[in-house]
Design a protein around this motif. Structure first.
Motif: not given
Length: 246
Positions: A212-223
């Motif tokens: 399965x494709x790796x899940x992209x890391x969430x951008x800092x603004x979304x933390x």
């Protein structure tokens, strides 16, 4: 009247008697620990006779490897009927393999443990045996693919890799089964069949496993911040990461 001479045992029979004793000794004590005196005593012959027939300890061990390897490959081939469906052919081959290794634990110890760990020329003998068994299993997988697709599209390298994996798993499982009380040859064969055939079945139905494709890391603004902003006068809303309320 002179003493009656006992009938001499044919050379081939005597040699097999020596090999039987050697396989038992090598399998139970190991190549290094086994002595020619012990093998001769077990065979009921003199040590000079063992050397006369089989030259040296190394040659004797090589002869044991060749005999046990030939017996194992013959048992596996004899266990498979080409008129059976592909899954039954694989099942019968596995059952023949595990039945033989269970009935000949000393021979299997010679092949699986001793010959592999003492270098050349013994390792080369095991390599030749494995190549023959892997080639045979490869044929079974190709037959299964042909039955499933009529025109199999499995790459040759992938089929060879599957056969190598299956043979390696069978070798390890046979060693485990022989060392585990209560595990029958049929149970060992069923364990590997359940493990292997489900995956082979999916592959030959055109449904190979895919990463399965790796899940992209969430951008800092979304933390989510530790404390969310609340309306004026209200208590701050704490997230789970913020820990318990003081």
């Amino acid at each position: 009247m002179g003493a009656v001479k006992s009938k001499r045992m044919p050379r081939a029979v005597r040699e097999q008697q020596m090999l039987d004793a050697a396989v038992r000794t090598f399998g139970q004590r190991g190549y290094r620990a086994a002595s020619m005196d012990e093998i001769a005593d077990l065979a009921g012959v003199s040590k000079p006779l063992v050397y006369l027939y089989l030259n040296s300890k190394e040659d004797l061990f090589t002869a044991c490897i060749r005999r046990e390897a030939a017996a194992l490959t013959a048992a596996v081939r004899a266990g498979v009927r080409p008129d059976l469906p592909a899954d039954r052919q694989l099942w019968e081959g596995l059952r023949a393999f595990f039945t033989h290794t269970a009935q000949n634990p000393d021979g299997w110890a010679v092949l699986h443990r001793q010959a592999r760990t003492h270098g050349e020329p013994f390792a080369a003998e095991i390599t030749a045996m494995r190549e023959e068994i892997v080639a045979f299993v490869t044929e079974l997988i190709v037959v299964a693919a042909r039955e499933a697709h009529r025109n199999p599209s499995l790459p040759e390298r992938e089929v060879a890799g599957l056969a190598e994996a299956l043979v390696g798993a069978a070798e390890s499982l046979a060693a485990w089964a022989n060392a585990t009380p209560g595990v029958s040859a049929r149970q060992a064969a069923a364990t590997l069949m359940n493990f292997a055939w489900a995956g082979l079945g999916d592959l030959m139905e055109g449904q190979p496993w895919a990463e399965a494709p790796e899940t992209a890391a969430a951008p800092e603004s979304a933390v989510v911040p530790e404390t969310a902003v609340a309306p004026e006068g209200a208590e701050p809303v704490r997230t789970a990461a913020a820990g318990p309320r003081p």
